[in-house]
Write an enzyme that holds these catalytic residues in place. Structure first.
Site, PDB file in Angstrom:
ATOM      1  N   THR A 179       0.848  -1.221  -0.034  1.00  0.00           N
ATOM      2  CA  THR A 179       0.000   0.025  -0.046  1.00  0.00           C
ATOM      3  C   THR A 179       1.013   1.203  -0.171  1.00  0.00           C
ATOM      4  OG1 THR A 179      -1.703  -0.916   1.024  1.00  0.00           O
ATOM      5  CG2 THR A 179      -1.526   1.158   1.504  1.00  0.00           C
ATOM      6  N   GLY A 187      -0.658  -2.520   6.233  1.00  0.00           N
ATOM      7  CA  GLY A 187      -0.518  -3.795   6.969  1.00  0.00           C
ATOM      8  C   GLY A 187      -1.652  -4.626   7.073  1.00  0.00           C
TER       9      GLY A 187
HETATM   10  N1  ASP Z   1      -3.736  -2.253   4.885  1.00  0.00           N
HETATM   11  C1  ASP Z   1      -3.868  -2.758   3.258  1.00  0.00           C
HETATM   12  C2  ASP Z   1      -5.243  -3.682   3.484  1.00  0.00           C
HETATM   13  O1  ASP Z   1      -5.510  -4.290   4.278  1.00  0.00           O
HETATM   14  C3  ASP Z   1      -2.871  -3.685   3.036  1.00  0.00           C
HETATM   15  C4  ASP Z   1      -1.613  -3.015   2.823  1.00  0.00           C
HETATM   16  O2  ASP Z   1      -1.119  -1.948   3.802  1.00  0.00           O
HETATM   17  O3  ASP Z   1      -0.603  -3.280   1.840  1.00  0.00           O
HETATM   18  O4  ASP Z   1      -6.183  -3.664   2.535  1.00  0.00           O
END
Ligand code: ASP
Length: 329
Positions: free
Chosen positions: A194, A245
């Site tokens: 992300t 996360g």
């Molecule tokens: N937090 C994001 C989600 O759960 C994933 C990520 O941070 O890469 O969609």
């Protein structure tokens, strides 16, 4: 009764500092970097992307532009890079689609915009911003969000635009692992990525934005923390946060808002507040990840409890800094 200037200033409860603030920009490109997967070639490319996003976002701040414009600019570049899980290069759902989520928040006014589950919007952060500025709503999802995108003049692309072989292969691995029952469909995803940005502008205003493809192999219209105001994205007059996360845990802990509440009401330094949520609250629930958090004085922190987190910042020294595995703050 006429107030003296000194008395009037003493009574002023406005957030605007008397002197121009020193602008600060902090970005992330996702937690969950796996040490063994980070080849020198990949590291070089990722660092170049982070540096380019920082340079572009900081140029906005240096010229006296708004934090909202700086975070938008930085995220745009990261969405366009195939190396992050946002825009081009987003992870695949169980059904082999890309479903994108994004949010943006203006700390000075508490205005916010968010979108979830869009699959034809080239830059979801622009749509989130349009929701904030051009609609009476805060959060639009799926086909309706794309209908709105058309009316707001937001660029739509063929869904094939988002595809990269690397992300497709990750889905195949996840499907194989799932078939072997080694991993649940919404279990620990190791390829986070992300992107997020928080900024403080010369007027002393904070903003935050986050953009993501979510988690590999997600299904059933799953939406993570990134587009949820207060969970993965939040900004007010005191603090701005973007998280990355395992989204389910960041939603359940209302992580981004918790950090800002600790700063505002608990009078905690931003580093302490961010550390408490990332290193204690979220792991106690079973989650992992990291955040970037910035306060109105330009103090910031980038804690994570994964192997690494792609991240970078430009602060008082005006220089571009990038870090991946090492903890340096
Ligand atoms: N937090 C994001 C989600 O759960 C994933 C990520 O941070 O890469 O969609």
């Amino acid at each position: 009764m006429r107030l003296s200037l000194v008395a009037a200033l003493a009574m002023c409860a406005c957030a605007m500092p008397l002197e121009a603030a020193v602008p600060v920009l902090v970005i992330h490109g996702g937690a969950g970097v796996i040490r063994k997967d980070l080849t020198p070639e990949k590291e070089k490319l990722v660092r170049a992307d982070l540096e380019a996003a920082l340079a572009a976002g900081y140029a906005v701040l240096k010229e006296g532009g708004a934090s909202l414009d700086a975070v938008t600019k930085a995220i745009l570049l990261l969405e366009d890079s195939p190396r992050f899980n946002a825009g081009k290069g987003a992870v695949f759902t169980h059904d082999g689609r890309n479903e994108l989520d994004s949010a943006i928040m203006d700390g000075a006014t508490l205005r916010a915009g968010a979108v979830a589950g869009v699959h034809r919007v080239k830059n979801p952060v622009l749509l989130a911003r349009a929701v904030m500025e051009k609609s009476p709503h805060v959060f639009l999802a799926g086909d309706g969000a794309e209908e709105f995108a058309k009316t707001a003049g937001i660029e739509l692309v063929d869904p094939a635009y988002f595809r990269t072989d690397a992300r497709w292969n990750e889905l195949q691995e996840a499907l194989k692992a799932e078939a072997k029952a080694q991993q649940s469909s919404l279990g620990r995803a190791i390829h986070y990525g992300t992107v997020g940005a928080v900024a403080l502008d010369k007027a002393g205003h904070l903003a935050a934005a986050t953009s993501t493809g979510g988690m590999t192999n997600k299904r059933w219209g799953r939406v993570g923390d990134s587009p949820i105001i207060g969970a993965g994205t939040y900004a007010n007059a005191h603090c701005a946060v973007s998280a990355t996360g395992w989204g389910e845990y960041y939603i359940r802990s209302v992580a981004a808002h918790d950090i800002c509440a600790r700063v505002e009401h608990g009078k905690q330094p931003v580093a302490k507040a961010a550390d408490a949520v990332v290193m204690d609250v979220v792991p106690k629930l079973g989650g992992d990840g990291g955040v970037i958090a910035l306060d109105a004085n330009g103090n910031f922190a980038t804690p994570f409890n994964t192997d690494g987190m792609y991240r970078g910042w430009v602060d008082r020294d005006g220089k571009v800094h990038v870090a991946i595995l090492e903890k340096i703050d």
